[in-house]
Design a protein around this motif. Structure first.
Motif, PDB file in Angstrom:
ATOM      1  N   LEU A  66      33.183  48.361  46.773  1.00 33.21           N
ATOM      2  CA  LEU A  66      32.740  47.024  46.369  1.00 33.21           C
ATOM      3  C   LEU A  66      31.378  46.756  47.024  1.00 33.21           C
ATOM      4  O   LEU A  66      31.310  46.367  48.184  1.00 33.21           O
ATOM      5  CB  LEU A  66      33.773  45.979  46.806  1.00 33.21           C
ATOM      6  N   GLY A  97      32.302  45.427  41.189  1.00 32.42           N
ATOM      7  CA  GLY A  97      31.716  44.348  41.959  1.00 32.42           C
ATOM      8  C   GLY A  97      30.943  43.385  41.091  1.00 32.42           C
ATOM      9  O   GLY A  97      30.800  43.587  39.877  1.00 32.42           O
ATOM     10  N   GLN A 106      32.150  38.125  45.633  1.00 29.72           N
ATOM     11  CA  GLN A 106      32.859  39.262  46.216  1.00 29.72           C
ATOM     12  C   GLN A 106      34.314  38.930  46.517  1.00 29.72           C
ATOM     13  O   GLN A 106      35.191  39.794  46.419  1.00 29.72           O
ATOM     14  CB  GLN A 106      32.156  39.735  47.488  1.00 29.72           C
ATOM     15  N   TYR A 109      36.779  39.787  43.787  1.00 31.63           N
ATOM     16  CA  TYR A 109      37.013  41.221  43.641  1.00 31.63           C
ATOM     17  C   TYR A 109      37.929  41.743  44.743  1.00 31.63           C
ATOM     18  O   TYR A 109      38.773  42.613  44.506  1.00 31.63           O
ATOM     19  CB  TYR A 109      35.679  41.976  43.633  1.00 31.63           C
TER      20      TYR A 109
END
Length: 364
Positions: A66, A97, A106, A109
């Motif tokens: 990520l 991402g 973020q 995710y």
């Protein structure tokens, strides 16, 4: 929201949650459940994680990278290295991402990967603290968290794979700039995001060197601006810097997106050859600017090797080979053996300087 998400396979599916929990330590992701049951508990509830330096990497691990943002050449190179390592480990790999660089993006995710029972998340963080709650939930669910490139608070992850010693990066950047402007004049910094931990650490070293190293007594940092690792914004910030600071001699951009955007602006402007530009970039993206003398020299480490090391570190944590404690060791394939340092930091190696004399020797 655009991503480069690959199809979910194998252990990324939610049905794998039970198996993943059985193979990872619920609190720290640092050993197997059987090992944890045999260990003394801390505070009566949390199993104490122990490392098995002689242990083998588990196969079939689900490992997700990520980055701060996708569609970034630097992170794409890191992903290539990570995917190679995961393939060697016979695991399942995903690169996913947000397209922007906000911490909130973020978070979603991280939550999704946790729900999908990922064994390992390899994270380059956009904020040192804002992601911690989600990371702690992921670790509690059995996911090992290894940061790379940009760290979070050490309590929120198992280990951090650092490109190089942070102080060494800052010193290299200011040294290159000093050489290019003859050791005197005004300079500015074009950074990524205001909360990026790696950028801020390097900038702090630059500021300290300017304040305390007599070699830089005649240099002045006039401002730091942020392009948010977006090409167009970084381009515009470069233009703004030069318009607002007519005496500016040079720009340091410790971000691959920023230095490429700044170089593109200088290349097509009256400032080409007049303003020094250095920072961190990849040889492939900077080659044309070095060849036409827009840029004299810049630096970086190999982001492919960084991603590869991060993947091996994540697999080592998930396999119980390391827990992130200082002094632990593991072997990262052909990269060799690495030792975990203080605060769970694993250092890849020193930066490399790229210039007209050596840039064609590199391809990343």
């Amino acid at each position: 929201m655009k991503t480069s998400r690959l199809p979910l396979r194998g252990r990324f599916a939610p049905v794998a949650l039970g198996l993943t929990l059985a193979l990872t330590l619920a609190a720290c992701g640092g050993t197997t459940q059987d090992d944890a049951d045999d260990e003394a508990t801390a505070g009566g509830d949390e199993p104490a994680a122990t490392a098995d330096a002689g242990g083998e990497f588990e196969t079939g691990l689900s490992i997700a990278m990520l980055p701060k943002s996708v569609n970034n050449p630097y992170f794409e190179a890191s992903s290539t290295g990570a995917e190679t390592a995961v393939g060697d480990l016979e695991g399942e790999y995903e690169y996913t991402g947000p397209s922007d660089t906000s911490a909130s993006s973020q978070v979603s995710y991280i939550n999704t990967l946790s729900q999908q029972a990922a064994d390992v998340i390899l994270l380059s963080a956009n904020d040192p603290n804002a992601l911690c709650s989600s990371l702690e939930q992921a670790r509690a669910a059995g996911t090992s968290v290894v940061t790379f490139d940009s760290d979070v608070d050490p309590s929120c992850r198992d280990a951090f794979v650092s490109q190089v010693d942070g102080a060494e990066v800052g010193r290299t950047l200011i040294e290159m700039m000093s050489e290019q402007i003859g050791g005197e004049g005004q300079i500015a910094i074009l950074s990524a995001t205001a909360n990026a931990t790696n950028q801020n650490a390097w900038i702090a070293v630059i500021e300290d060197e300017l304040a305390n190293n007599p070699d830089y007594a005649n240099m002045e940092l006039v401002t730091t601006v942020y392009g948010d690792d977006e090409d167009e914004k970084s381009f515009q910030e470069t233009q703004g810097l030069l318009q607002a600071n007519p005496e500016l001699k040079g720009i340091i951009s410790p971000t691959t997106v920023g230095i490429a955007a700044a170089a593109r602006y200088l290349q097509g402007s009256e400032y080409k050859g007049q303003i020094a530009l250095t920072g961190l970039g990849t040889p492939n993206q900077m080659r044309e600017f070095v060849k036409d003398e827009t840029v004299t020299e810049f630096a970086l480490w190999d982001p492919t090797a960084l991603g590869e090391l991060a993947a091996y570190a994540g697999a080592a944590v998930a396999s119980g080979i390391i827990t992130g404690a200082e002094g632990e060791t593991f072997t990262a394939g052909e990269l060799g053996e690495y030792t975990v340092g203080a605060d769970g930091v694993i250092v890849l190696g020193p930066p490399t300087r790229f210039n007209a004399g050596n840039i064609d020797d590199f391809d990343f």
